[in-house]
Design a protein around this motif. Sequence first.
Motif, mmCIF file in Angstrom:
data_model
loop_
_atom_site.group_PDB
_atom_site.id
_atom_site.type_symbol
_atom_site.label_atom_id
_atom_site.label_comp_id
_atom_site.label_asym_id
_atom_site.label_seq_id
_atom_site.Cartn_x
_atom_site.Cartn_y
_atom_site.Cartn_z
ATOM 1 N N ASN A 70 24.028 -48.553 -32.568
ATOM 2 C CA ASN A 70 22.742 -48.308 -33.221
ATOM 3 C C ASN A 70 22.397 -46.824 -33.243
ATOM 4 O OD1 ASN A 70 22.387 -49.273 -30.265
ATOM 5 N ND2 ASN A 70 20.560 -48.026 -30.609
ATOM 6 N N LEU A 71 23.049 -46.030 -32.361
ATOM 7 C CA LEU A 71 22.784 -44.593 -32.307
ATOM 8 C C LEU A 71 23.764 -43.770 -33.143
ATOM 9 C CD1 LEU A 71 21.971 -44.153 -28.506
ATOM 10 C CD2 LEU A 71 20.384 -44.480 -30.414
ATOM 11 N N TYR A 72 24.774 -44.410 -33.720
ATOM 12 C CA TYR A 72 25.747 -43.663 -34.523
ATOM 13 C C TYR A 72 25.086 -42.830 -35.625
ATOM 14 C CZ TYR A 72 29.692 -46.324 -32.483
ATOM 15 O OH TYR A 72 30.635 -46.868 -31.643
ATOM 16 N N PRO A 73 24.116 -43.382 -36.353
ATOM 17 C CA PRO A 73 23.498 -42.557 -37.409
ATOM 18 C C PRO A 73 22.426 -41.603 -36.901
ATOM 19 C CG PRO A 73 22.573 -44.757 -37.459
ATOM 20 C CD PRO A 73 23.636 -44.783 -36.402
ATOM 21 N N VAL A 74 22.134 -41.642 -35.594
ATOM 22 C CA VAL A 74 21.055 -40.827 -35.030
ATOM 23 C C VAL A 74 21.599 -39.554 -34.391
ATOM 24 C CG1 VAL A 74 19.149 -40.778 -33.388
ATOM 25 C CG2 VAL A 74 19.657 -42.891 -34.649
ATOM 26 N N PHE A 75 22.587 -39.713 -33.517
ATOM 27 C CA PHE A 75 23.135 -38.571 -32.787
ATOM 28 C C PHE A 75 24.451 -38.112 -33.396
ATOM 29 C CE2 PHE A 75 20.484 -40.602 -29.478
ATOM 30 C CZ PHE A 75 19.708 -39.505 -29.126
ATOM 31 N N SER A 76 24.727 -36.840 -33.229
ATOM 32 C CA SER A 76 25.994 -36.318 -33.736
ATOM 33 C C SER A 76 27.143 -36.846 -32.892
ATOM 34 C CB SER A 76 25.986 -34.786 -33.707
ATOM 35 O OG SER A 76 25.875 -34.315 -32.377
ATOM 36 N N TRP A 77 28.296 -37.034 -33.528
ATOM 37 C CA TRP A 77 29.490 -37.474 -32.809
ATOM 38 C C TRP A 77 30.246 -36.254 -32.283
ATOM 39 C CZ3 TRP A 77 34.655 -39.428 -35.166
ATOM 40 C CH2 TRP A 77 35.416 -40.045 -34.169
ATOM 41 N N TYR A 78 30.309 -35.213 -33.105
ATOM 42 C CA TYR A 78 30.955 -33.983 -32.652
ATOM 43 C C TYR A 78 30.557 -32.833 -33.573
ATOM 44 C CZ TYR A 78 34.384 -34.392 -36.489
ATOM 45 O OH TYR A 78 34.987 -34.469 -37.713
ATOM 46 N N LYS A 79 30.876 -31.627 -33.118
ATOM 47 C CA LYS A 79 30.714 -30.424 -33.924
ATOM 48 C C LYS A 79 32.087 -29.783 -34.115
ATOM 49 C CE LYS A 79 26.044 -29.201 -32.352
ATOM 50 N NZ LYS A 79 25.210 -28.148 -31.712
ATOM 51 N N ASP A 80 32.317 -29.261 -35.291
ATOM 52 C CA ASP A 80 33.590 -28.573 -35.495
ATOM 53 C C ASP A 80 33.470 -27.126 -34.999
ATOM 54 O OD1 ASP A 80 32.315 -27.049 -37.445
ATOM 55 O OD2 ASP A 80 33.178 -28.154 -39.131
ATOM 56 N N ARG A 81 34.552 -26.374 -35.117
ATOM 57 C CA ARG A 81 34.573 -25.021 -34.562
ATOM 58 C C ARG A 81 33.594 -24.082 -35.257
ATOM 59 N NH1 ARG A 81 40.639 -23.295 -35.431
ATOM 60 N NH2 ARG A 81 40.871 -25.389 -34.555
ATOM 61 N N ASN A 82 33.140 -24.490 -36.425
ATOM 62 C CA ASN A 82 32.165 -23.676 -37.150
ATOM 63 C C ASN A 82 30.722 -24.097 -36.869
ATOM 64 O OD1 ASN A 82 34.165 -22.121 -38.496
ATOM 65 N ND2 ASN A 82 34.492 -23.833 -39.923
ATOM 66 N N GLY A 83 30.565 -25.098 -35.984
ATOM 67 C CA GLY A 83 29.234 -25.553 -35.633
ATOM 68 C C GLY A 83 28.667 -26.621 -36.554
ATOM 69 N N ASN A 84 29.479 -27.104 -37.487
ATOM 70 C CA ASN A 84 29.018 -28.165 -38.375
ATOM 71 C C ASN A 84 28.928 -29.488 -37.607
ATOM 72 O OD1 ASN A 84 29.000 -26.506 -40.776
ATOM 73 N ND2 ASN A 84 31.240 -26.621 -40.741
ATOM 74 N N VAL A 85 27.836 -30.214 -37.815
ATOM 75 C CA VAL A 85 27.579 -31.454 -37.088
ATOM 76 C C VAL A 85 28.073 -32.648 -37.898
ATOM 77 C CG1 VAL A 85 25.780 -32.959 -36.162
ATOM 78 C CG2 VAL A 85 25.602 -30.479 -35.885
ATOM 79 N N TYR A 86 28.776 -33.554 -37.221
ATOM 80 C CA TYR A 86 29.284 -34.763 -37.874
ATOM 81 C C TYR A 86 28.791 -35.992 -37.119
ATOM 82 C CZ TYR A 86 32.465 -31.694 -40.413
ATOM 83 O OH TYR A 86 32.989 -30.709 -41.222
ATOM 84 N N ARG A 87 28.247 -36.926 -37.865
ATOM 85 C CA ARG A 87 27.903 -38.228 -37.303
ATOM 86 C C ARG A 87 29.014 -39.210 -37.632
ATOM 87 N NH1 ARG A 87 23.027 -36.068 -38.950
ATOM 88 N NH2 ARG A 87 21.436 -36.006 -37.310
ATOM 89 N N SER A 88 29.168 -40.196 -36.769
ATOM 90 C CA SER A 88 30.242 -41.158 -37.007
ATOM 91 C C SER A 88 29.890 -42.162 -38.101
ATOM 92 C CB SER A 88 30.579 -41.906 -35.718
ATOM 93 O OG SER A 88 29.463 -42.646 -35.254
ATOM 94 N N ARG A 89 28.584 -42.285 -38.419
ATOM 95 C CA ARG A 89 28.163 -43.213 -39.466
ATOM 96 C C ARG A 89 27.010 -42.596 -40.254
ATOM 97 N NH1 ARG A 89 32.072 -44.946 -37.489
ATOM 98 N NH2 ARG A 89 32.674 -47.121 -37.041
ATOM 99 N N ALA A 90 26.838 -43.100 -41.454
ATOM 100 C CA ALA A 90 25.750 -42.623 -42.312
ATOM 101 C C ALA A 90 24.402 -43.067 -41.762
ATOM 102 C CB ALA A 90 25.943 -43.157 -43.729
#
Length: 536
Positions: free
Chosen positions: A188-208
């Motif tokens: 339920n938190l997949y679309p709320v919290f980021s899953w990881y950040k890439d080396r450029n600081g871009n935030v990725y969530r695991s789900r929309a």
Amino acid sequence: MCHHAPVLRRALLAVTVVFGCALAGFFAPVRLGWLSAAPAAADVLSASVATTPSGPSMPEGFVGVSFEVRAVHQYTGNNPLAIDPVLLNLLKGLAPDQQPIIRIGGNSTDDSWWPLKGMIPPGGIYYPITTGWLRTTQALAADLNAKLILGINLAAGRPAIAAAEGRAFVSGIGSKYIDALEIGNEPNLYPVFSWYKDRNGNVYRSRARSYNLTDYIQQFKQWAKVLPNVALAGPAASNPNWMAKLSSFVTAAPRLGLVTYHRYPLRACTTDPTDPSFPSIPNLLADSSSAGLAAGVKSFVTVAGKHNLPLRIAEMNSASCEGAKGVSDTFASALWALDTMFNFAKVGVQGVNFHMLPGSNYELFTPSQTASGSWQAFVHPEYYGLALFAQAFPPGAQLLNVTAPSGPTKVWATKAADGTIHVVVINQDPVNEHDVAVTVPGQTTPGTIESLTAPSISATTGVSLGGQTFGAESSTGTLPAPAVTTPATPVAGVYTIPGPAASAEMLTIPPATTTPPPTTTTTTTTTTTPTGSPPL
């Protein structure tokens, strides 16, 4: 909710610790001014215990722990032929003469994978499960004859990763030690919290942002098709809104053997002191954090039960976000845990796994190794409360209904399969003593009283159970001697149980057909011992 930042193990910074503890002691009266009121004269409350048990029998492994995937070796050590013996004894102490149930998951469920040849892991995966990890985990389960709830990566969104992980668990650990595979961790938190950040600081969530329970159900079905043929667990949610639709999940989920739910009454990330989830001792001991927490689960237990499925609180502790220093690591957490476990049992929950994160404020115990390689552990107050619960509510026992006044003093009673009755009095009042006169109809057998005490409700050391303590470091994981108890002789069926401020007392009444064990009346002086550095 359970999102943990990286944490460190106990540091060996003695000077800093002494200084920090001194400051903590200096400011404690300011921060906890409600503790400093002058105590009133002890009163005597009246309570009565029903003679007929109610509710389901206590299952084995009700009290369990939850480890992060990446933290297993920090508790067990790296040698599968020599699992940390202190750890083994401490876990046995929470499930004496039982088959423990250990959950391995948490956030690292979705940070881990079994490496696949030729595949580059998604950006959110950084912990590779190895054959050494499998051997160690298998040895832990074998040494305890435990059952494991193992998290399966869902965040990566690749069934092939889940399938490889599941096959590795079954082949490397063995299906006989697997209770269930839990798909995902708090999806339920997949679309709320980021899953990881890439080396450029871009935030990725695991789900929309639109990801919901319906989407999870469809993916649960996909994952079920590729996972080995063992029982599955879910929805592993921390959101009551998802759980409100539990019936649709249970009906649709294939091979579901266990319903799992994650709960924390408080949030250490909350900074507003007026927020009910703010981590403070008064908020932890509020009924909303114990009876209220359990009441919110009752309807979900009913839904699961209609499908002949158990519901387990597979992850819980006092406060999410690694717990709160001065709350989660205090004696208040022991009294809270003891009361909360009774409340969960009352509504039909089939077990609870207390989450442990190395270096966090809510660890039950903190292991370490000496220079010679031997193991030891500092046992935190919360563990003592759970150990008393395990004594008071053994497998096969049932609750006895209790009539008692409301307030900071809680009274619980159980009847074991052999007829032994346990009555537990929990006095959460930090200042005043509340003795309890308990009527147990038909009982004339003398009993014994075992005490759970500490120097204060905010104490982090000096806890004593039955006059015994693990001390600053335990090299065995067991209390040094049998519990010291005091006799309790009924007068006209009434047992008087003293309830000192900030304490718990357990009256044990043996079956009338047996001879009561000898008792010893001892005045115990509790000494506060240094604990080394607190978790960072």
